[in-house]
Motif scaffolding. Structure first.
Motif, PDB file in Angstrom:
ATOM      1  N   GLY A 101      26.389 -78.836 -17.116  1.00 16.30           N
ATOM      2  CA  GLY A 101      27.533 -79.467 -17.751  1.00 16.30           C
ATOM      3  C   GLY A 101      28.486 -80.146 -16.785  1.00 16.30           C
ATOM      4  N   VAL A 102      28.608 -79.623 -15.578  1.00 16.86           N
ATOM      5  CA  VAL A 102      29.478 -80.258 -14.583  1.00 16.86           C
ATOM      6  C   VAL A 102      28.906 -81.619 -14.192  1.00 16.86           C
ATOM      7  CG1 VAL A 102      30.366 -80.083 -12.223  1.00 16.86           C
ATOM      8  CG2 VAL A 102      30.452 -78.090 -13.734  1.00 16.86           C
ATOM      9  N   GLU A 103      27.588 -81.671 -13.937  1.00 10.37           N
ATOM     10  CA  GLU A 103      26.946 -82.949 -13.625  1.00 10.37           C
ATOM     11  C   GLU A 103      27.135 -83.948 -14.766  1.00 10.37           C
ATOM     12  OE1 GLU A 103      22.788 -82.472 -12.817  1.00 10.37           O
ATOM     13  OE2 GLU A 103      23.133 -81.409 -10.931  1.00 10.37           O
ATOM     14  N   LEU A 147      22.871 -76.373 -25.176  1.00 12.79           N
ATOM     15  CA  LEU A 147      24.114 -75.605 -25.261  1.00 12.79           C
ATOM     16  C   LEU A 147      24.304 -74.666 -24.089  1.00 12.79           C
ATOM     17  CD1 LEU A 147      24.312 -74.627 -29.024  1.00 12.79           C
ATOM     18  CD2 LEU A 147      25.653 -76.334 -27.786  1.00 12.79           C
ATOM     19  N   ASN A 148      23.224 -74.018 -23.682  1.00  9.83           N
ATOM     20  CA  ASN A 148      23.308 -72.985 -22.648  1.00  9.83           C
ATOM     21  C   ASN A 148      22.952 -73.561 -21.284  1.00  9.83           C
ATOM     22  OD1 ASN A 148      23.927 -70.925 -24.572  1.00  9.83           O
ATOM     23  ND2 ASN A 148      21.798 -71.028 -25.203  1.00  9.83           N
ATOM     24  N   MET A 149      23.940 -74.184 -20.663  1.00 10.64           N
ATOM     25  CA  MET A 149      23.762 -74.767 -19.336  1.00 10.64           C
ATOM     26  C   MET A 149      24.646 -74.035 -18.342  1.00 10.64           C
ATOM     27  SD  MET A 149      23.672 -78.869 -20.026  1.00 10.64           S
ATOM     28  CE  MET A 149      25.257 -78.943 -20.879  1.00 10.64           C
ATOM     29  N   PRO A 150      24.235 -74.018 -17.085  1.00 13.14           N
ATOM     30  CA  PRO A 150      25.074 -73.392 -16.067  1.00 13.14           C
ATOM     31  C   PRO A 150      26.292 -74.255 -15.730  1.00 13.14           C
ATOM     32  CG  PRO A 150      23.100 -74.312 -15.065  1.00 13.14           C
ATOM     33  CD  PRO A 150      22.954 -74.479 -16.548  1.00 13.14           C
ATOM     34  N   LYS A 151      27.272 -73.628 -15.156  1.00 11.51           N
ATOM     35  CA  LYS A 151      28.507 -74.240 -14.655  1.00 11.51           C
ATOM     36  C   LYS A 151      29.465 -74.673 -15.754  1.00 11.51           C
ATOM     37  CE  LYS A 151      26.441 -75.676 -10.328  1.00 11.51           C
ATOM     38  NZ  LYS A 151      26.291 -76.741  -9.366  1.00 11.51           N
TER      39      LYS A 151
END
Length: 148
Positions: free
Chosen positions: A40-42, A62-66
């Motif tokens: 999500g940050v990227e 939906l379930n991404m890191p960061k």
């Protein structure tokens, strides 16, 4: 939306799912540009740093890191420069409470990730066809989930 200038963005941390998605795009839309980001940050950095190269559609896990997909949707829909981009949730789970929340947050559609390659191609084709108009209207709640 014409195939000649179609720019799709996939935000998903599952590398295998990204490859299947990319293969489906390559087989279906030869003139399509696909940007793949793995968290999500990227995603948010890309969207905010490239205002002249925004995608026509965002497919988002939906379930991404960061930063989760829910956090990204909230930020995108709160941004005057990004809120017009249709967001299609592309997730493994299918929890009706979560689906209802996503609809209320402004996501345009929800796809439960298909297990079969032909079904992946099918749902991508359905989504692209839905956004063939220049005016993108949110669907009714009963048409929010797209099935293969």
């Amino acid at each position: 939306m014409k195939n000649t200038k179609l720019h799709l963005l996939l935000a998903d941390d599952d590398i295998d799912d990204c490859e299947f998605f990319r293969d489906a795009i390559d087989e279906t839309y030869h003139a399509c540009k696909l940007t793949v980001l793995n968290n999500g940050v990227e995603l948010m950095e890309f969207l905010l740093s490239a205002p002249d190269h925004l995608p026509n559609l965002i497919f988002m896990d939906l379930n991404m890191p960061k930063k989760s997909g829910m956090e990204c949707i909230a930020e995108i829909k709160a941004s005057d420069s990004l809120s017009h981009i249709p967001i299609v949730i592309y997730s493994t789970s299918l929890d009706q409470t979560v689906v209802n929340n996503l609809y209320d947050m402004g996501a345009h559609h929800y796809i439960q990730k298909p297990a079969e390659f032909a079904s992946i191609k099918s749902v991508i084709e359905k989504v692209v066809a839905l956004f063939g108009n220049t005016t993108v209207k949110p669907p009714s709640r009963e048409h929010f989930i797209i099935h293969p």
